[in-house]
Design an enzyme around this catalytic site. Sequence first.
Site, PDB file in Angstrom:
ATOM      1  N   SER A 256       0.842  -1.199   0.000  1.00 18.17           N
ATOM      2  CA  SER A 256       0.000   0.000   0.000  1.00 18.17           C
ATOM      3  C   SER A 256       0.877   1.249   0.000  1.00 18.17           C
ATOM      4  O   SER A 256       2.094   1.164   0.123  1.00 18.17           O
ATOM      5  CB  SER A 256      -0.851   0.004   1.256  1.00 18.17           C
ATOM      6  N   LYS A 257       0.209   2.403  -0.106  1.00 22.08           N
ATOM      7  CA  LYS A 257       0.950   3.671  -0.083  1.00 22.08           C
ATOM      8  C   LYS A 257       1.695   3.831   1.239  1.00 22.08           C
ATOM      9  O   LYS A 257       2.793   4.345   1.293  1.00 22.08           O
ATOM     10  CB  LYS A 257      -0.039   4.835  -0.238  1.00 22.08           C
TER      11      LYS A 257
END
Length: 493
Positions: A256-257
């Site tokens: 994920s970010k």
Amino acid sequence: MSIKPARTRFAPSPTGHLHLGGARTALYAYLLAKKTGGQFILRIEDTDTKRTVPGAEQEIMDGLRWLGLEYDEGPDLGGQHGPYRQTERREIYQRHAKILVERGHAYPCFCTPDQLEKVRQEQMKRKENPHYDGTCRNLAPDETAKRIADGEPHTIRFKIPHDGVTVAHDHLRGDIVTENKQLNDQVILKTDGLPTYHLAAMVDDHEMQITHVMRGSEWLGTFPLHVNIVRAFGWDEPTWIHLSVFLKPSGKGKMSKREAAAAMKDGYSIFIKDMQELGFTPEGVMNWCALMGWGVAEDDVMTVGQMIDRFSIDSLTPSPAAINFQKLDHFNATHIRLFTTEDLAARIKPYFTREGLLVKDDVLLKIIPLIRERLTTLDDCISFGAFFFKEDVTPNSEDLIAKGLDARQSADIARRVYQILEAQPDISHERCEPLLRAYVEESGLNVNQVFGILRVAITGQKVSPPLFESMEIIGRDVCLRRVQNAIGILEKL
Ligand code: GLU
């Protein structure tokens, strides 16, 4: 058996940085094209104009070239099947949407965003999966014609058959069977006349004669729609290959970010541009990337050229791959050891220059053998080699005090070392090392104490490449000056 040349493509949307997933897709597509004597194409999928990020396309092109994945056709190169930017192909998609409407495979839809939202809310209330309710699917042809003639904004939707199943074949996953009633009539042409991915990619893959579509597994959900579109046109299907997903380093969940930001704090990144700045090499990145999803031995060291020889789509694997940055370090360091001296010198020079250091090329070539084995990333050259190019170093006074001794005793040692060095016409390591070892012997001190002071005096740091070889490169005058400087610091303590 002769292999048919494959035409493959990398089709990123210019909506952000080129990342690991994209680089791996591009790599496999490149390998297949080169293995079979075919072509690798870059196509920019920029029809979602609101999400286009200025500069992203250039970053993708620069990133591919840095990685060594030269494309044969692309927006900045042209080619027989251009243009290679989807916003420049508008007319082609409109023509194809029209064909589908005429054949009864698609229909104009006049539902407004507000109406669609209302339908969606109601479906959610009824706990149904949101889907198009078919309002415009069966409009009478004259009504449709009239509303179009009146200039009413409309999209074009693909008409999924209501009955039966769709069997879509993925090369890695086999047949994927979906009941058509699970599928949705998706928009293929938007009100602004631009296509969605579903139409644009299918049309382009056909028009550009793509034989193998390699893409991320996030497209598996709309894969049945895509094969329906291709079949509605009556085209041959490409070989579809949905690549594995990347999991975060813990193996629990997709990258994920937030994970990406955490990685950056540790000196890693999933973005190609950052990797370059962090001192990773294209060879290291490609080797690392290649093995996440390709069933060869996990520690195989290969250049892209060697990968071409060994590549086969049959050995790709659909299983998710957890990102392991320690392996990136490993492959990067391994490739750094394989570069020629001249090549490595040319690669590390920009990192010194970035620090404002004036690099003398002859000195740079001489230090490579001393620092090469110590480099994990190219920018490690700063910690191991900046002192070669500095006018003077500024040692931490504490570091100059040898273990078990005080400042005065350490200053005495430094002064004696200075005398020994000064008496020499040159400070080749063959000459100096035995002299200083002899001094250690007769003084009853230990090697670490004497060499430790000298190392900090000369390099400004406690860890360095081999000391005497380094001193030889730095030269007599500068070495003497640095030892003198260290004496001065110790005397003030
Ligand atoms: N433009 C799509 C994306 O960036 C490409 C998918 C494909 O390769 O077909 O996700």
